[in-house]
Design a protein around this motif. Structure first.
Motif: not given
Length: 273
Positions: A176-191
């Motif tokens: 229900d929250d695409e913006v959070v998912a968008f932030h999380c996928v970036q964090a996953l890729l970089f962290r």
């Protein structure tokens, strides 16, 4: 401690790595955190009860207890979403999280050269999951929008097959929250340095395959001898394990439990599955 540095130098990476450094510096303080000092005074079960005392105590213990609970137990969808969001986004400065809903919508409204490739992969992504079964359903719509936005935002990656499984797994946790998912996928890729799996020439993949072959050789020597005899390396059977963190091969409930532990302990978990 040693500062983390990006594996390659480009302006897009600098924002995220600087955000990580800013967040870590802000939380470092004088060394040991208050939560860490508290944890040395309480047993695990007593610590769990401490969170019931007041909201202040609950907040104090939250960052300390979530990883342990995530590792040990099946938290359920609501608590898992909170834990994943905390593990992926906590410690990042506002610089990394400055994209709000309107900015995300602007990316979604911008044409991308990768749209046709993304569209072709939608029906192939977790079709066994009810969320992604309907071509006109909310799951496939969210998946398309997120991959479309990422292809523009991560301009040196664009869209690469396997990213669809990574993003789909996050959509399942944050439906229900695409913006959070968008932030999380970036964090996953970089962290977790996953972004180098998807850049041109896949700079990290060859190293990871070689490392996994050495693990097979060390822990399963008879299997290694047989595979080597037939010229088989993990490039033939394990690439998707690393590119999708098992999301393309295993049922989602199991994938989420693997990711629970991966977000707590990192790449060692993936090699142990």
């Amino acid at each position: 401690g040693r500062k983390r540095r990006p594996p390659a130098h480009n302006s897009m990476d600098e924002d995220w790595w600087q955000a990580l450094a800013d967040g870590e510096a802000a939380s470092a303080g004088t060394g040991e955190s208050a939560s860490s000092r508290l944890s040395s005074c309480f047993a695990w079960r007593e610590a769990r009860r401490c969170r019931q005392v007041s909201s202040a105590w609950r907040h104090r213990w939250c960052g300390l207890m979530q990883p342990r609970e995530l590792w040990d137990t099946e938290l359920g969808p609501v608590a898992r979403a909170q834990a994943w969001k905390s593990l992926l986004l906590d410690g990042l400065s506002t610089r990394a999280l400055s994209m709000d809903g309107s900015s995300y919508e602007a990316l979604c409204a911008t044409p991308s050269a990768h749209d046709a490739a993304i569209q072709r992969d939608l029906s192939r992504t977790l079709p066994q999951e009810a969320l992604f079964r309907d071509p006109a359903g909310a799951g496939q719509r969210a998946l398309f929008r997120l991959l479309h936005a990422l292809s523009l935002h991560l301009w040196d990656v664009g869209y690469v097959q396997s990213l669809n499984f990574i993003v789909a797994t996050l959509v399942g946790v944050f439906p229900d929250d695409e913006v959070v998912a968008f932030h999380c996928v970036q964090a996953l890729l970089f962290r977790h340095s996953m972004v180098d799996f998807y850049r041109p020439r896949f700079p990290k993949l060859g190293v990871t395959v070689w490392q996994f072959d050495r693990l097979v050789e060390g822990f399963l020597p008879k299997v290694h001898v047989m595979l080597h005899k037939h010229g088989v390396t993990s490039e033939y059977y394990a690439m998707q394990w690393f590119l999708t963190l098992y999301a393309s091969d295993l049922p989602q409930p199991l994938v989420r439990r693997i990711w629970d532990r991966f977000l707590v302990a990192g790449w060692g978990v993936i090699a142990q599955v």
